[in-house]
Design an enzyme around this catalytic site. Structure first.
Site, mmCIF file in Angstrom:
data_model
loop_
_atom_site.group_PDB
_atom_site.id
_atom_site.type_symbol
_atom_site.label_atom_id
_atom_site.label_comp_id
_atom_site.label_asym_id
_atom_site.label_seq_id
_atom_site.Cartn_x
_atom_site.Cartn_y
_atom_site.Cartn_z
ATOM 1 N N ASP A 132 86.704 62.666 37.378
ATOM 2 C CA ASP A 132 86.085 62.264 36.108
ATOM 3 C C ASP A 132 84.600 61.916 36.241
ATOM 4 O O ASP A 132 83.864 61.918 35.261
ATOM 5 C CB ASP A 132 86.817 61.054 35.506
ATOM 6 C CG ASP A 132 88.279 61.354 35.210
ATOM 7 O OD1 ASP A 132 88.647 62.542 35.205
ATOM 8 O OD2 ASP A 132 89.049 60.401 34.986
ATOM 9 N N ARG A 159 85.882 84.070 29.151
ATOM 10 C CA ARG A 159 84.794 84.797 28.477
ATOM 11 C C ARG A 159 85.089 86.303 28.429
ATOM 12 O O ARG A 159 84.782 86.983 27.450
ATOM 13 C CB ARG A 159 83.451 84.525 29.160
ATOM 14 C CG ARG A 159 82.258 85.160 28.439
ATOM 15 C CD ARG A 159 80.926 84.729 29.027
ATOM 16 N NE ARG A 159 80.672 83.318 28.843
ATOM 17 C CZ ARG A 159 80.308 82.749 27.692
ATOM 18 N NH1 ARG A 159 80.154 83.495 26.616
ATOM 19 N NH2 ARG A 159 80.104 81.461 27.615
ATOM 20 N N GLU A 192 79.066 78.351 24.141
ATOM 21 C CA GLU A 192 78.291 78.426 22.900
ATOM 22 C C GLU A 192 78.135 77.049 22.269
ATOM 23 O O GLU A 192 77.211 76.802 21.506
ATOM 24 C CB GLU A 192 78.969 79.391 21.923
ATOM 25 C CG GLU A 192 78.587 80.855 22.090
ATOM 26 C CD GLU A 192 79.101 81.483 23.391
ATOM 27 O OE1 GLU A 192 80.120 81.015 23.920
ATOM 28 O OE2 GLU A 192 78.450 82.432 23.867
HETATM 29 O O1 F6P Z 1 91.438 60.420 36.221
HETATM 30 C C1 F6P Z 1 91.692 61.741 36.568
HETATM 31 C C2 F6P Z 1 92.455 62.440 35.493
HETATM 32 O O2 F6P Z 1 92.712 63.766 35.917
HETATM 33 C C3 F6P Z 1 91.840 62.445 34.101
HETATM 34 O O3 F6P Z 1 90.814 63.392 33.962
HETATM 35 C C4 F6P Z 1 93.045 62.720 33.256
HETATM 36 O O4 F6P Z 1 92.851 62.255 31.941
HETATM 37 C C5 F6P Z 1 94.129 61.931 33.950
HETATM 38 O O5 F6P Z 1 93.712 61.821 35.299
HETATM 39 C C6 F6P Z 1 95.485 62.557 33.935
HETATM 40 O O6 F6P Z 1 96.360 61.690 34.603
HETATM 41 P P1 F6P Z 1 97.826 62.069 35.092
HETATM 42 O O7 F6P Z 1 97.705 63.079 36.192
HETATM 43 O O8 F6P Z 1 98.397 60.783 35.569
HETATM 44 O O9 F6P Z 1 98.487 62.665 33.917
#
Ligand code: F6P
Length: 326
Positions: A132, A159, A192
């Site tokens: 993230d 694409r 885009e």
């Molecule tokens: O924090 C990493 C992340 O991949 C986020 O981008 C995503 O919202 C979340 O974890 C998903 O979590 P889980 O794998 O527990 O569903």
């Protein structure tokens, strides 16, 4: 280096991120280089509470630098959020004689680590590992670069179909409440348009832009959407836009494909730097700090300054995305 420590532990916690293995390897290599025993704790805080840990040997970390996921396993552990859970963890650490802990994870993992350090006095250093990139105090977290590149590859592939069929695609990327993955993969993929907040205003702007584009004769468009707090939000956006513009649209949610796979060179190098620096930090007597990298310098900052803070999108990058997607 003066050694008061003989034994440290390392664990990965929260969502796995590519480069975690490279970081575990770096912690092990640095630890043994400085004469420490390094214990691998399985499955994050859940394993710590259960006492599921073992002394790592050279073969345990051989040939893992290129692997995604985490060989130690990980978890999102509710019990560790409680004092009782952390007390159990302390007992296991003391039983094993572990005098310092390296925690690789994201914001939620840092909170638990910080509390454990404050409550027990056990030295703890955290390393940002999350796709993230939402951790303040470091330019990048381990795993982000790989995830951007995976999303980019998907956008490039989509694409081909978008152009061939003249279609409007919404590609939703992960990133939780931060929009970094969407911003960087959108710019790199020549999207885009980017939806970074999913507000009514943003959808209005998108509809106007798409109308213009298609009126100018463009046959396809790729809109990269940040999932924010609502994974799957692009289905609603697609429906709204299709209804308003009276045209079909397609959705592709990249989901966990972005978390797996072999880490990029950037992520492996960052993992090496931060893993080694965490061990050196512990040996130097640091505790309750996150080790990150800012402007190519390794920096240690109190975990309490980092947790709960926001890593905001760079406004120069959002401006850039608007200029070049036009
Ligand atoms: O924090 C990493 C992340 O991949 C986020 O981008 C995503 O919202 C979340 O974890 C998903 O979590 P889980 O794998 O527990 O569903």
């Amino acid at each position: 280096m003066r050694l008061t420590m003989q034994r440290i532990g390392v664990l990965t916690s929260g969502g796995d991120a590519p480069g975690m293995n490279a970081c575990i390897r770096a912690v092990y290599r640095a630890g043994t280089r400085y004469g420490l025993e390094v214990y691998g704790i399985k499955n994050g805080y859940a394993g710590l509470i259960a006492g599921d840990m073992k002394k790592l040997e050279r073969l345990d970390i051989a040939n893992i630098i290129h692997l995604g996921g985490t060989v130690l396993g990980t978890s999102r552990c509710e019990e560790f959020k409680t004092l009782e859970g952390r007390e159990k963890a302390e007992i296991k650490l003391r039983e094993r004689g572990i005098q310092g802990l390296v925690i690789i994870g994201g914001d939620g993992s840092f909170r638990g680590g910080n509390l454990l350090s404050l409550e027990t006095g056990i030295p703890i250093i955290t390393i940002p590992g999350t796709i993230d990139n939402d951790i303040p105090g470091t330019d990048f977290s381990i795993g982000f670069d790989t995830a951007v590149n995976i999303a980019l590859e998907a956008i490039d592939r989509i694409r081909d179909t978008a152009i061939s069929h003249g279609r409007l695609f919404f590609v939703e990327v992960m990133g939780h409440s931060s929009g970094f993955l969407a911003l960087e993969s959108g710019i790199a993929g020549g999207a885009e348009h980017l939806i970074l907040q999913n507000s009514k205003e943003e959808i209005d702007i998108l509809c106007e832009r798409l109308k213009d584009m298609f009126a100018r004769g463009k046959r396809h468009a790729i809109v990269v959407v940040a999932e924010r707090d609502r994974p799957g939000c692009s289905f609603d956006i697609s429906k709204t836009v299709s209804e308003r513009l009276s045209m079909d649209s397609w959705v592709c949610v990249l989901g966990h494909t972005q978390r797996g796979g072999s880490p990029t060179a950037r992520d492996r190098i960052l993992a090496a730097k931060l893993g080694v620096s965490a061990v050196i930090g512990l040996i130097e007597g640091r505790s309750g700090v996150m080790v990150g990298e800012l402007m190519r310098e390794v920096v240690y900052q109190p975990i309490s300054d980092v947790i709960g803070g926001r890593q905001d999108l760079d406004p120069r990058m959002t401006k850039l995305s608007k200029i070049i997607s036009n």
